[in-house]
Write a protein that holds these residues in place. Structure first.
Motif, PDB file in Angstrom:
ATOM      1  N   LYS A 168       0.835  -1.205   0.000  1.00  0.00           N
ATOM      2  CA  LYS A 168       0.000   0.000   0.000  1.00  0.00           C
ATOM      3  C   LYS A 168       0.868   1.253   0.000  1.00  0.00           C
ATOM      4  O   LYS A 168       0.559   2.245  -0.675  1.00  0.00           O
ATOM      5  N   LEU A 193       2.363   1.799  -3.464  1.00  0.00           N
ATOM      6  CA  LEU A 193       1.335   2.310  -4.368  1.00  0.00           C
ATOM      7  C   LEU A 193       1.000   3.770  -4.060  1.00  0.00           C
ATOM      8  O   LEU A 193       0.781   4.572  -4.980  1.00  0.00           O
ATOM      9  N   ARG A 194       1.000   4.130  -2.789  1.00  0.00           N
ATOM     10  CA  ARG A 194       0.754   5.524  -2.408  1.00  0.00           C
ATOM     11  C   ARG A 194       1.895   6.421  -2.893  1.00  0.00           C
ATOM     12  O   ARG A 194       1.660   7.525  -3.410  1.00  0.00           O
ATOM     13  N   LEU A 241       3.757   5.909  -5.474  1.00  0.00           N
ATOM     14  CA  LEU A 241       3.616   6.059  -6.925  1.00  0.00           C
ATOM     15  C   LEU A 241       2.443   6.976  -7.280  1.00  0.00           C
ATOM     16  O   LEU A 241       2.499   7.670  -8.299  1.00  0.00           O
ATOM     17  N   GLU A 242       1.427   6.978  -6.453  1.00  0.00           N
ATOM     18  CA  GLU A 242       0.300   7.900  -6.648  1.00  0.00           C
ATOM     19  C   GLU A 242       0.787   9.341  -6.482  1.00  0.00           C
ATOM     20  O   GLU A 242       0.430  10.235  -7.247  1.00  0.00           O
ATOM     21  N   LEU A 243       1.635   9.564  -5.470  1.00  0.00           N
ATOM     22  CA  LEU A 243       2.161  10.907  -5.206  1.00  0.00           C
ATOM     23  C   LEU A 243       3.153  11.351  -6.273  1.00  0.00           C
ATOM     24  O   LEU A 243       3.216  12.540  -6.605  1.00  0.00           O
ATOM     25  N   ASP A 244       3.941  10.404  -6.776  1.00  0.00           N
ATOM     26  CA  ASP A 244       4.935  10.739  -7.802  1.00  0.00           C
ATOM     27  C   ASP A 244       5.086   9.562  -8.767  1.00  0.00           C
ATOM     28  O   ASP A 244       5.955   8.712  -8.589  1.00  0.00           O
ATOM     29  N   PRO A 245       4.229   9.505  -9.782  1.00  0.00           N
ATOM     30  CA  PRO A 245       4.265   8.377 -10.718  1.00  0.00           C
ATOM     31  C   PRO A 245       5.538   8.324 -11.562  1.00  0.00           C
ATOM     32  O   PRO A 245       5.804   7.318 -12.217  1.00  0.00           O
ATOM     33  N   HIS A 281       9.642   3.132  -8.445  1.00  0.00           N
ATOM     34  CA  HIS A 281       9.328   2.028  -9.360  1.00  0.00           C
ATOM     35  C   HIS A 281      10.320   0.881  -9.166  1.00  0.00           C
ATOM     36  O   HIS A 281       9.934  -0.287  -9.127  1.00  0.00           O
ATOM     37  N   TYR A 284       9.772  -0.798  -5.721  1.00  0.00           N
ATOM     38  CA  TYR A 284       8.526  -1.565  -5.780  1.00  0.00           C
ATOM     39  C   TYR A 284       8.761  -2.843  -6.596  1.00  0.00           C
ATOM     40  O   TYR A 284       8.273  -3.919  -6.249  1.00  0.00           O
ATOM     41  N   GLN A 310       7.888  -2.998 -13.390  1.00  0.00           N
ATOM     42  CA  GLN A 310       8.259  -1.852 -12.558  1.00  0.00           C
ATOM     43  C   GLN A 310       9.723  -1.444 -12.786  1.00  0.00           C
ATOM     44  O   GLN A 310      10.048  -0.259 -12.870  1.00  0.00           O
TER      45      GLN A 310
END
Length: 176
Positions: A6, A9-10, A12-16, A22, A25, A41
């Motif tokens: 989680k 993923l958070r 990556l949500e904040l900075d894709p 990456h 992950y 990834q």
């Protein structure tokens, strides 16, 4: 593990476009046995930072079952930064997989010269020596690591790896 995922993923949500997230992950997914997702990834990390030698050499080494392709990518990483020890260590690993032990030895020694304080390459070089039929060279590495461990920190896992390469399971477990 679920909470850890989680958090990735958070992030990556904040900075894709974070190559390091990456990549990390991807490591996480690999540890979880999700190798296809891991490769995606790590490839994304490399796409975001194509001139980063660590990503270039690590992604090639891990993702490619084709040693020719892996070596090509790692040699590109070495071109990016010929003095980055890790790329040379990854090249040595591929040469070892190809049973090109002379080249593997040369690359591990170069990696060690470029980063003399780390002992990871010593442990890996010991395996090449054993596979090349030179266990006395691996024993010499072990002796050096044991001596060095008396005056400074040497990761016990590296010493365990050399014992394991030499077939001494009891001492391997002791050091682990």
């Amino acid at each position: 593990w679920a909470e850890g995922e989680k958090e990735y993923l958070r992030a990556l949500e904040l900075d894709p476009n974070s190559a390091i997230v990456h990549f990390q992950y991807g490591d996480f997914l690999g540890f979880m046995g999700r190798t296809d997702e891991s490769a995606v990834q790590k490839a994304r990390a490399l796409a975001l930072e194509p001139f980063q030698p660590f990503f270039a050499s690590r992604v090639a080494h891990i993702a490619s079952r084709d040693t020719n392709q892996a070596l090509k990518q790692i040699l590109y990483a070495i071109e990016l930064d010929p003095n980055y020890w890790f790329s040379h260590a990854m090249a040595a690993s591929v040469y070892s997989r190809r049973k090109e032990y002379g080249k593997a030895i040369e690359e591990y020694r170069l990696a060690k010269n470029l980063s003399p304080d780390q002992t990871w390459t010593d442990a890996n070089l010991s395996k090449v020596f054993v596979n090349a039929g030179k266990p006395e060279e691996a024993r010499a590495i072990l002796d050096q690591l044991l001596l060095r461990s008396k005056s400074r920190f040497v990761p016990p896992s590296n010493i365990a790896m050399v014992y394991n390469n030499l077939g001494d399971k009891e001492r391997t477990l002791d050091w682990l």
